[in-house]
Design a protein around this motif. Sequence first.
Motif, short mmCIF file in Angstrom:
data_model
loop_
_atom_site.label_atom_id
_atom_site.label_comp_id
_atom_site.label_asym_id
_atom_site.label_seq_id
_atom_site.Cartn_x
_atom_site.Cartn_y
_atom_site.Cartn_z
N GLU A 26 0.95 -1.21 0.07
CA GLU A 26 0.11 0.12 -0.09
C GLU A 26 0.72 1.35 -0.09
O GLU A 26 1.76 1.30 0.77
CB GLU A 26 -1.00 -0.08 1.28
CG GLU A 26 -2.01 0.80 1.02
CD GLU A 26 -3.24 0.42 2.11
OE1 GLU A 26 -3.65 -0.64 2.18
OE2 GLU A 26 -3.50 1.50 2.80
N ARG A 80 1.82 4.90 0.80
CA ARG A 80 1.60 5.71 1.92
C ARG A 80 2.67 6.97 1.80
O ARG A 80 3.90 6.97 1.81
CB ARG A 80 2.24 5.36 3.23
CG ARG A 80 1.41 4.12 3.65
CD ARG A 80 0.41 4.59 4.98
NE ARG A 80 -0.72 3.49 4.93
CZ ARG A 80 -2.09 3.63 4.50
NH1 ARG A 80 -2.42 4.75 3.77
NH2 ARG A 80 -3.08 2.57 4.39
N GLU A 130 5.51 7.78 3.80
CA GLU A 130 6.87 6.92 3.79
C GLU A 130 7.76 7.19 2.17
O GLU A 130 8.89 6.54 2.24
CB GLU A 130 6.36 5.29 3.88
CG GLU A 130 5.73 4.91 4.99
CD GLU A 130 5.11 3.54 4.64
OE1 GLU A 130 5.15 2.86 3.68
OE2 GLU A 130 4.55 3.09 5.88
N TRP A 162 3.51 13.54 0.32
CA TRP A 162 2.18 13.30 0.09
C TRP A 162 2.39 12.85 -1.38
O TRP A 162 3.02 12.69 -2.03
CB TRP A 162 1.30 14.62 0.36
CG TRP A 162 1.54 15.70 -0.64
CD1 TRP A 162 2.42 16.66 -0.21
CD2 TRP A 162 1.06 15.84 -1.83
NE1 TRP A 162 2.84 17.34 -1.33
CE2 TRP A 162 1.75 17.00 -2.18
CE3 TRP A 162 0.27 15.07 -2.79
CZ2 TRP A 162 1.48 17.55 -3.47
CZ3 TRP A 162 -0.04 15.87 -3.99
CH2 TRP A 162 0.46 17.01 -4.30
N GLU A 197 -2.61 7.97 -2.43
CA GLU A 197 -2.40 7.51 -1.29
C GLU A 197 -3.33 6.12 -1.03
O GLU A 197 -4.74 6.48 -1.38
CB GLU A 197 -2.97 8.61 0.14
CG GLU A 197 -3.10 8.40 1.54
CD GLU A 197 -1.61 8.51 1.90
OE1 GLU A 197 -0.56 8.93 1.35
OE2 GLU A 197 -1.33 7.58 3.04
N GLY A 198 -3.08 5.11 -0.42
CA GLY A 198 -3.82 4.17 -0.21
C GLY A 198 -3.92 3.23 -1.51
O GLY A 198 -4.55 1.93 -1.23
#
Length: 428
Positions: free
Chosen positions: A373, A375, A378, A385, A389-390
Amino acid sequence: MLITNARLADGRRCDVRVDGERIAAVEGGLDTHADERVLDADGDLLLPGMIDTHVHFREPGYPEKETWATGSRSAAAGGVTTVVDQPNTEPPTVTGNAFDSKAERAADSLVDFGLNAGVTADWKPDELFARPVFALGEVFLADSTGEMGIDADLFATAVREAADHDVPVTVHAEDATVFDGSAKERDDADAWSAYRTAEAEAIAVERACAVGREVGSGVHIAHTSTPEGVDAANEAGMTCEVTPHHLLLSRDDLDDLGTFGRMNPPLRSEERRAAVYDRVRDGTVDVIATDHAPHTRAEKDAGIWDAPSGVPGVETALALLLEEARQGRLDYERVRDLTATNPAAVFDLPRKGRVEAGRDADLVLVDPGSPREIRGEELRSKAGWTPFEGWNGVFPRWTMVRGEMVYERDEDGERFGEAGGENVRLSR
Ligand SMILES: NC(=O)N[C@@H](CC(=O)O)C(=O)O
Ligand SMILES: [Zn+2]
Ligand SMILES: [Zn+2]
Protein backbone atom coordinates in the motif's frame (compact mmCIF):
# COMPACT_ATOMS: atom_id res chain seq x y z
CA MET A 1 28.16 -10.27 -10.95
CA LEU A 2 25.67 -12.90 -12.04
CA ILE A 3 21.91 -12.45 -11.64
CA THR A 4 20.42 -15.93 -11.78
CA ASN A 5 16.90 -17.19 -12.37
CA ALA A 6 15.30 -13.94 -13.57
CA ARG A 7 12.16 -13.62 -15.65
CA LEU A 8 12.09 -10.91 -18.33
CA ALA A 9 9.03 -8.89 -19.37
CA ASP A 10 8.54 -11.18 -22.39
CA GLY A 11 8.37 -14.22 -20.11
CA ARG A 12 11.85 -15.57 -20.92
CA ARG A 13 13.77 -17.17 -18.03
CA CYS A 14 17.43 -16.25 -17.98
CA ASP A 15 20.63 -15.33 -16.14
CA VAL A 16 22.18 -11.92 -16.58
CA ARG A 17 25.94 -11.35 -16.30
CA VAL A 18 26.96 -7.81 -15.31
CA ASP A 19 30.55 -6.84 -16.02
CA GLY A 20 31.38 -3.47 -14.44
CA GLU A 21 28.80 -0.95 -15.65
CA ARG A 22 27.43 -3.05 -18.50
CA ILE A 23 25.33 -6.10 -19.17
CA ALA A 24 27.72 -8.73 -20.58
CA ALA A 25 25.28 -11.54 -21.35
CA VAL A 26 21.59 -12.45 -21.11
CA GLU A 27 21.18 -16.22 -21.48
CA GLY A 28 19.78 -19.32 -19.85
CA GLY A 29 22.20 -21.45 -17.79
CA LEU A 30 25.24 -19.18 -17.47
CA ASP A 31 28.03 -20.69 -15.34
CA THR A 32 29.22 -18.82 -12.28
CA HIS A 33 32.78 -17.52 -12.57
CA ALA A 34 35.18 -17.90 -9.64
CA ASP A 35 34.79 -15.02 -7.11
CA GLU A 36 31.69 -13.77 -8.91
CA ARG A 37 28.92 -12.28 -6.79
CA VAL A 38 25.65 -14.15 -7.40
CA LEU A 39 22.26 -12.51 -6.95
CA ASP A 40 19.39 -14.98 -7.00
CA ALA A 41 16.32 -13.38 -8.59
CA ASP A 42 14.12 -16.28 -7.35
CA GLY A 43 12.16 -16.23 -10.61
CA ASP A 44 11.12 -12.61 -10.11
CA LEU A 45 10.65 -10.01 -12.85
CA LEU A 46 13.77 -8.18 -14.09
CA LEU A 47 13.11 -4.95 -15.98
CA PRO A 48 15.26 -2.23 -17.49
CA GLY A 49 15.20 0.69 -15.03
CA MET A 50 12.58 3.32 -15.72
CA ILE A 51 13.78 6.37 -17.65
CA ASP A 52 11.61 9.18 -16.32
CA THR A 53 11.96 11.87 -18.96
CA HIS A 54 10.05 14.48 -16.94
CA VAL A 55 10.87 15.38 -13.32
CA HIS A 56 11.18 18.67 -11.43
CA PHE A 57 13.86 18.23 -8.76
CA ARG A 58 13.73 21.95 -7.79
CA GLU A 59 17.43 22.70 -7.33
CA PRO A 60 18.73 25.31 -7.53
CA GLY A 61 16.03 27.55 -6.08
CA TYR A 62 13.46 25.55 -4.12
CA PRO A 63 15.26 23.02 -1.88
CA GLU A 64 12.31 23.11 0.53
CA LYS A 65 10.26 21.33 -2.18
CA GLU A 66 12.91 18.80 -3.35
CA THR A 67 16.66 18.36 -3.69
CA TRP A 68 18.70 16.14 -5.98
CA ALA A 69 19.46 13.96 -2.94
CA THR A 70 15.81 13.45 -1.93
CA GLY A 71 14.40 13.32 -5.46
CA SER A 72 16.94 10.76 -6.62
CA ARG A 73 16.36 8.55 -3.53
CA SER A 74 12.68 8.65 -4.39
CA ALA A 75 13.58 7.64 -7.96
CA ALA A 76 15.83 4.77 -6.84
CA ALA A 77 13.20 3.39 -4.44
CA GLY A 78 10.68 3.52 -7.29
CA GLY A 79 12.84 1.68 -9.84
CA VAL A 80 13.78 4.80 -11.82
CA THR A 81 17.41 4.71 -12.99
CA THR A 82 17.49 7.86 -15.15
CA VAL A 83 15.64 11.14 -14.57
CA VAL A 84 15.40 14.19 -16.82
CA ASP A 85 15.13 17.47 -14.95
CA GLN A 86 13.12 20.44 -16.22
CA PRO A 87 14.22 24.07 -16.46
CA ASN A 88 11.71 25.94 -14.26
CA THR A 89 14.09 26.20 -11.32
CA GLU A 90 15.54 29.41 -9.87
CA PRO A 91 17.44 30.64 -11.76
CA PRO A 92 15.62 29.10 -14.73
CA THR A 93 17.93 26.92 -16.84
CA VAL A 94 18.12 29.37 -19.74
CA THR A 95 21.79 30.46 -19.61
CA GLY A 96 25.14 28.69 -19.52
CA ASN A 97 25.73 29.68 -15.90
CA ALA A 98 22.32 28.45 -14.81
CA PHE A 99 22.96 25.13 -16.57
CA ASP A 100 26.36 24.80 -14.88
CA SER A 101 24.98 25.53 -11.43
CA LYS A 102 22.26 22.91 -11.94
CA ALA A 103 24.90 20.40 -13.09
CA GLU A 104 26.76 21.00 -9.79
CA ARG A 105 23.64 20.18 -7.76
CA ALA A 106 22.92 17.13 -9.87
CA ALA A 107 26.21 15.64 -8.65
CA ASP A 108 24.19 14.63 -5.55
CA SER A 109 22.08 12.27 -7.67
CA LEU A 110 21.98 8.53 -6.94
CA VAL A 111 20.66 7.85 -10.44
CA ASP A 112 21.72 8.92 -13.92
CA PHE A 113 20.22 12.12 -15.22
CA GLY A 114 19.61 14.47 -18.11
CA LEU A 115 19.37 18.23 -17.72
CA ASN A 116 16.99 20.14 -19.97
CA ALA A 117 17.45 23.72 -21.10
CA GLY A 118 14.54 26.14 -21.12
CA VAL A 119 13.35 28.97 -23.31
CA THR A 120 12.42 32.48 -22.14
CA ALA A 121 12.72 35.87 -23.87
CA ASP A 122 16.24 36.22 -22.46
CA TRP A 123 17.50 32.67 -23.03
CA LYS A 124 21.04 32.21 -24.34
CA PRO A 125 20.88 29.45 -26.97
CA ASP A 126 24.57 29.62 -27.89
CA GLU A 127 25.65 29.13 -24.28
CA LEU A 128 23.13 26.34 -23.73
CA PHE A 129 23.86 24.38 -26.91
CA ALA A 130 27.57 24.46 -26.08
CA ARG A 131 26.72 22.31 -23.04
CA PRO A 132 25.56 18.68 -22.58
CA VAL A 133 21.85 19.52 -22.76
CA PHE A 134 19.47 16.53 -22.74
CA ALA A 135 16.65 18.31 -24.59
CA LEU A 136 15.22 21.75 -25.06
CA GLY A 137 12.17 21.70 -22.82
CA GLU A 138 9.78 21.55 -21.42
CA VAL A 139 9.13 24.60 -23.59
CA PHE A 140 6.07 26.22 -22.07
CA LEU A 141 3.38 27.36 -24.54
CA ALA A 142 1.34 28.57 -21.53
CA ASP A 143 2.33 29.58 -18.03
CA SER A 144 2.75 26.83 -15.46
CA THR A 145 4.88 26.71 -12.28
CA GLY A 146 7.69 29.21 -12.91
CA GLU A 147 5.74 31.36 -15.39
CA MET A 148 7.89 30.47 -18.39
CA GLY A 149 5.16 30.67 -21.05
CA ILE A 150 6.40 32.01 -24.41
CA ASP A 151 4.80 33.28 -27.62
CA ALA A 152 4.47 31.54 -30.99
CA ASP A 153 7.37 33.36 -32.68
CA LEU A 154 9.86 32.54 -29.96
CA PHE A 155 8.65 28.93 -29.98
CA ALA A 156 9.31 28.62 -33.72
CA THR A 157 12.77 30.16 -33.27
CA ALA A 158 13.53 27.77 -30.42
CA VAL A 159 12.49 24.68 -32.40
CA ARG A 160 14.70 25.82 -35.29
CA GLU A 161 17.71 26.43 -33.01
CA ALA A 162 17.28 23.01 -31.39
CA ALA A 163 17.04 21.30 -34.79
CA ASP A 164 20.25 23.05 -35.91
CA HIS A 165 22.00 21.55 -32.89
CA ASP A 166 20.35 18.14 -33.18
CA VAL A 167 18.76 18.52 -29.74
CA PRO A 168 15.25 17.15 -29.10
CA VAL A 169 12.40 19.44 -28.03
CA THR A 170 9.70 18.71 -25.44
CA VAL A 171 6.61 20.91 -25.20
CA HIS A 172 4.12 21.85 -22.49
CA ALA A 173 1.18 22.23 -24.87
CA GLU A 174 -1.68 24.35 -23.60
CA ASP A 175 -3.07 27.49 -25.24
CA ALA A 176 -4.13 30.07 -22.64
CA THR A 177 -6.23 32.01 -25.18
CA VAL A 178 -8.85 29.24 -25.02
CA PHE A 179 -8.94 28.82 -21.24
CA ASP A 180 -12.48 29.30 -19.91
CA GLY A 181 -12.46 32.48 -17.80
CA SER A 182 -16.00 31.84 -16.56
CA ALA A 183 -14.59 29.10 -14.30
CA LYS A 184 -12.85 31.81 -12.29
CA GLU A 185 -16.12 32.52 -10.50
CA ARG A 186 -15.97 29.08 -8.86
CA ASP A 187 -13.74 28.09 -5.98
CA ASP A 188 -14.09 24.28 -5.90
CA ALA A 189 -11.16 22.07 -6.94
CA ASP A 190 -12.83 21.07 -10.23
CA ALA A 191 -12.80 24.72 -11.35
CA TRP A 192 -9.14 24.24 -12.39
CA SER A 193 -10.16 21.49 -14.82
CA ALA A 194 -13.01 23.63 -16.14
CA TYR A 195 -10.64 26.58 -16.60
CA ARG A 196 -7.74 24.87 -18.43
CA THR A 197 -9.90 23.23 -21.08
CA ALA A 198 -9.25 20.05 -23.05
CA GLU A 199 -9.57 22.14 -26.21
CA ALA A 200 -6.65 24.31 -25.03
CA GLU A 201 -4.44 21.22 -25.09
CA ALA A 202 -5.58 19.96 -28.49
CA ILE A 203 -5.03 23.35 -30.14
CA ALA A 204 -1.58 23.77 -28.63
CA VAL A 205 -0.50 20.22 -29.57
CA GLU A 206 -1.56 20.85 -33.18
CA ARG A 207 0.30 24.16 -33.26
CA ALA A 208 3.47 22.68 -31.76
CA CYS A 209 3.43 19.74 -34.18
CA ALA A 210 2.87 22.07 -37.14
CA VAL A 211 5.98 24.02 -36.18
CA GLY A 212 7.93 20.78 -35.85
CA ARG A 213 6.83 19.69 -39.33
CA GLU A 214 7.66 23.08 -40.82
CA VAL A 215 11.15 22.95 -39.38
CA GLY A 216 11.44 19.29 -40.40
CA SER A 217 12.20 18.07 -36.90
CA GLY A 218 10.46 16.16 -34.17
CA VAL A 219 8.77 17.57 -31.11
CA HIS A 220 7.79 15.45 -28.12
CA ILE A 221 4.58 16.49 -26.38
CA ALA A 222 4.92 16.40 -22.59
CA HIS A 223 2.14 15.20 -20.27
CA THR A 224 -0.70 14.83 -22.81
CA SER A 225 -3.91 14.56 -20.81
CA THR A 226 -6.60 14.11 -23.47
CA PRO A 227 -7.28 11.59 -26.28
CA GLU A 228 -7.50 14.60 -28.62
CA GLY A 229 -3.98 15.68 -27.64
CA VAL A 230 -2.56 12.16 -28.03
CA ASP A 231 -4.23 11.72 -31.43
CA ALA A 232 -3.04 15.12 -32.68
CA ALA A 233 0.56 14.29 -31.79
CA ASN A 234 0.30 10.81 -33.27
CA GLU A 235 -1.33 11.95 -36.53
CA ALA A 236 1.42 14.55 -36.99
CA GLY A 237 4.04 11.82 -36.61
CA MET A 238 5.29 13.22 -33.30
CA THR A 239 5.79 11.46 -29.96
CA CYS A 240 4.02 12.04 -26.68
CA GLU A 241 4.05 11.09 -23.04
CA VAL A 242 1.29 10.49 -20.48
CA THR A 243 1.64 10.79 -16.69
CA PRO A 244 0.40 8.17 -14.23
CA HIS A 245 -2.01 10.74 -12.77
CA HIS A 246 -3.67 11.45 -16.12
CA LEU A 247 -3.81 7.69 -16.75
CA LEU A 248 -5.34 6.72 -13.40
CA LEU A 249 -7.11 9.80 -11.95
CA SER A 250 -9.94 11.95 -13.27
CA ARG A 251 -12.12 14.92 -12.30
CA ASP A 252 -14.17 12.43 -10.26
CA ASP A 253 -11.24 12.23 -7.81
CA LEU A 254 -11.12 15.95 -7.12
CA ASP A 255 -13.71 15.80 -4.33
CA ASP A 256 -11.17 13.74 -2.38
CA LEU A 257 -7.97 15.34 -3.63
CA GLY A 258 -9.04 18.99 -3.42
CA THR A 259 -6.21 21.38 -4.33
CA PHE A 260 -3.72 18.48 -4.00
CA GLY A 261 -5.17 17.36 -7.35
CA ARG A 262 -4.37 20.67 -9.07
CA MET A 263 -1.80 20.27 -11.85
CA ASN A 264 -1.13 21.39 -15.43
CA PRO A 265 -2.63 20.13 -17.61
CA PRO A 266 -5.47 19.41 -15.16
CA LEU A 267 -7.30 16.15 -14.50
CA ARG A 268 -9.93 15.39 -17.17
CA SER A 269 -13.32 13.69 -17.29
CA GLU A 270 -13.55 9.97 -16.58
CA GLU A 271 -14.41 9.43 -20.30
CA ARG A 272 -11.25 11.20 -21.45
CA ARG A 273 -9.12 9.40 -18.85
CA ALA A 274 -10.39 6.03 -20.08
CA ALA A 275 -9.73 7.03 -23.71
CA VAL A 276 -6.17 8.05 -22.81
CA TYR A 277 -5.72 4.67 -21.10
CA ASP A 278 -6.82 2.90 -24.32
CA ARG A 279 -4.10 4.78 -26.21
CA VAL A 280 -1.50 3.84 -23.61
CA ARG A 281 -2.53 0.19 -23.82
CA ASP A 282 -2.53 0.02 -27.63
CA GLY A 283 0.85 1.73 -28.10
CA THR A 284 -0.36 5.06 -29.52
CA VAL A 285 1.27 6.75 -26.52
CA ASP A 286 5.05 6.41 -26.61
CA VAL A 287 6.18 7.17 -23.08
CA ILE A 288 4.99 7.25 -19.49
CA ALA A 289 6.74 10.05 -17.59
CA THR A 290 5.81 11.36 -14.18
CA ASP A 291 6.06 15.16 -14.33
CA HIS A 292 7.16 14.70 -10.69
CA ALA A 293 6.32 18.20 -9.43
CA PRO A 294 6.73 18.29 -5.65
CA HIS A 295 5.26 21.13 -3.61
CA THR A 296 5.01 21.16 0.18
CA ARG A 297 1.77 20.29 1.96
CA ALA A 298 1.61 23.81 3.32
CA GLU A 299 1.83 25.27 -0.20
CA LYS A 300 -0.83 22.92 -1.58
CA ASP A 301 -3.16 23.57 1.35
CA ALA A 302 -4.57 26.78 -0.17
CA GLY A 303 -7.50 27.94 -2.28
CA ILE A 304 -7.81 26.51 -5.80
CA TRP A 305 -6.63 29.76 -7.42
CA ASP A 306 -3.63 30.10 -5.06
CA ALA A 307 -2.29 26.55 -4.60
CA PRO A 308 0.69 25.73 -6.86
CA SER A 309 0.15 23.24 -9.70
CA GLY A 310 1.81 19.85 -9.67
CA VAL A 311 1.95 16.46 -7.93
CA PRO A 312 4.89 14.22 -6.95
CA GLY A 313 5.16 10.86 -8.73
CA VAL A 314 8.68 9.60 -9.47
CA GLU A 315 8.58 6.90 -6.74
CA THR A 316 5.11 5.54 -7.49
CA ALA A 317 4.97 5.47 -11.32
CA LEU A 318 6.51 2.08 -12.10
CA ALA A 319 4.88 0.54 -9.01
CA LEU A 320 1.43 1.69 -10.14
CA LEU A 321 1.98 0.41 -13.69
CA LEU A 322 3.14 -2.97 -12.37
CA GLU A 323 -0.01 -3.12 -10.25
CA GLU A 324 -2.03 -2.40 -13.43
CA ALA A 325 -0.19 -5.32 -15.05
CA ARG A 326 -0.82 -7.56 -12.01
CA GLN A 327 -4.53 -6.74 -12.39
CA GLY A 328 -4.35 -7.69 -16.09
CA ARG A 329 -5.06 -4.20 -17.47
CA LEU A 330 -1.60 -3.79 -19.10
CA ASP A 331 0.97 -6.38 -20.09
CA TYR A 332 4.54 -6.41 -18.84
CA GLU A 333 6.09 -5.78 -22.25
CA ARG A 334 3.97 -2.65 -22.64
CA VAL A 335 5.07 -1.44 -19.20
CA ARG A 336 8.71 -2.07 -20.15
CA ASP A 337 8.32 -0.24 -23.48
CA LEU A 338 6.54 2.79 -22.02
CA THR A 339 8.94 3.25 -19.12
CA ALA A 340 12.32 2.26 -20.59
CA THR A 341 12.64 1.02 -24.18
CA ASN A 342 10.62 3.81 -25.82
CA PRO A 343 12.06 6.75 -23.87
CA ALA A 344 15.55 5.44 -24.72
CA ALA A 345 14.62 5.31 -28.41
CA VAL A 346 12.75 8.65 -28.53
CA PHE A 347 15.59 10.52 -26.81
CA ASP A 348 18.48 8.61 -28.38
CA LEU A 349 20.02 6.80 -25.40
CA PRO A 350 21.58 3.75 -27.11
CA ARG A 351 23.06 2.40 -23.85
CA LYS A 352 19.78 2.51 -21.93
CA GLY A 353 16.32 0.98 -21.96
CA ARG A 354 16.85 -2.75 -22.61
CA VAL A 355 18.03 -5.82 -20.74
CA GLU A 356 20.49 -6.75 -23.47
CA ALA A 357 24.24 -7.43 -23.74
CA GLY A 358 26.18 -4.19 -24.27
CA ARG A 359 23.65 -1.95 -22.55
CA ASP A 360 24.14 -0.27 -19.17
CA ALA A 361 23.24 -2.48 -16.22
CA ASP A 362 20.33 -0.23 -15.17
CA LEU A 363 18.05 -2.89 -13.73
CA VAL A 364 15.08 -3.32 -11.41
CA LEU A 365 13.94 -6.55 -9.77
CA VAL A 366 10.34 -6.85 -8.58
CA ASP A 367 8.20 -9.61 -7.17
CA PRO A 368 5.24 -8.99 -9.50
CA GLY A 369 2.74 -10.73 -7.21
CA SER A 370 3.47 -8.69 -4.07
CA PRO A 371 1.93 -5.23 -3.99
CA ARG A 372 2.25 -2.83 -1.07
CA GLU A 373 0.00 0.00 0.00
CA ILE A 374 1.28 3.45 -0.94
CA ARG A 375 1.75 5.87 1.99
CA GLY A 376 2.77 9.44 1.19
CA GLU A 377 4.70 9.92 4.40
CA GLU A 378 6.85 6.85 3.63
CA LEU A 379 7.95 8.17 0.22
CA ARG A 380 11.38 9.82 -0.03
CA SER A 381 10.29 12.98 -1.83
CA LYS A 382 10.28 16.05 0.39
CA ALA A 383 6.64 16.52 -0.59
CA GLY A 384 5.62 13.78 1.88
CA TRP A 385 2.25 13.26 0.18
CA THR A 386 0.89 11.56 -2.94
CA PRO A 387 -2.36 11.70 -4.92
CA PHE A 388 -2.24 7.87 -4.78
CA GLU A 389 -2.55 7.52 -0.99
CA GLY A 390 -3.83 4.01 -0.15
CA TRP A 391 -3.41 2.65 -3.72
CA ASN A 392 -1.47 -0.55 -4.29
CA GLY A 393 1.94 -0.51 -5.95
CA VAL A 394 4.44 -3.25 -6.87
CA PHE A 395 7.74 -1.81 -5.64
CA PRO A 396 11.33 -2.92 -6.38
CA ARG A 397 13.26 -5.48 -4.37
CA TRP A 398 16.30 -3.69 -5.70
CA THR A 399 17.39 -1.06 -8.22
CA MET A 400 20.78 -0.98 -9.94
CA VAL A 401 22.41 1.86 -11.92
CA ARG A 402 25.35 0.87 -14.15
CA GLY A 403 26.04 -2.17 -11.99
CA GLU A 404 25.84 -0.38 -8.61
CA MET A 405 23.01 -1.07 -6.17
CA VAL A 406 21.27 2.22 -5.44
CA TYR A 407 18.34 0.70 -3.55
CA GLU A 408 17.76 -2.63 -1.80
CA ARG A 409 14.89 -3.82 0.36
CA ASP A 410 14.80 -7.14 2.22
CA GLU A 411 13.88 -8.58 5.61
CA ASP A 412 16.70 -6.52 7.19
CA GLY A 413 15.20 -3.24 5.94
CA GLU A 414 16.22 -0.80 3.21
CA ARG A 415 19.58 0.48 2.01
CA PHE A 416 20.48 3.24 -0.45
CA GLY A 417 23.70 3.54 -2.44
CA GLU A 418 25.97 6.54 -2.81
CA ALA A 419 25.57 9.50 -5.14
CA GLY A 420 27.13 8.39 -8.42
CA GLY A 421 24.68 9.46 -11.10
CA GLU A 422 26.08 10.68 -14.41
CA ASN A 423 24.82 13.05 -17.09
CA VAL A 424 23.65 10.71 -19.84
CA ARG A 425 24.67 13.19 -22.57
CA LEU A 426 28.34 13.06 -21.46
CA SER A 427 30.87 10.53 -22.77
CA ARG A 428 28.28 8.63 -24.78
N1 LIG B 1 2.74 20.13 -14.03
C1 LIG B 1 2.58 21.05 -13.11
O1 LIG B 1 1.45 21.31 -12.73
N2 LIG B 1 3.61 21.71 -12.54
C2 LIG B 1 4.99 21.64 -12.91
C3 LIG B 1 5.27 22.43 -14.17
C4 LIG B 1 4.77 21.77 -15.43
O2 LIG B 1 5.16 20.65 -15.75
O3 LIG B 1 3.98 22.36 -16.15
C5 LIG B 1 5.84 22.19 -11.77
O4 LIG B 1 7.04 22.44 -11.99
O5 LIG B 1 5.33 22.37 -10.65
ZN1 LIG C 1 4.40 21.16 -17.99
ZN1 LIG D 1 6.66 19.46 -15.94
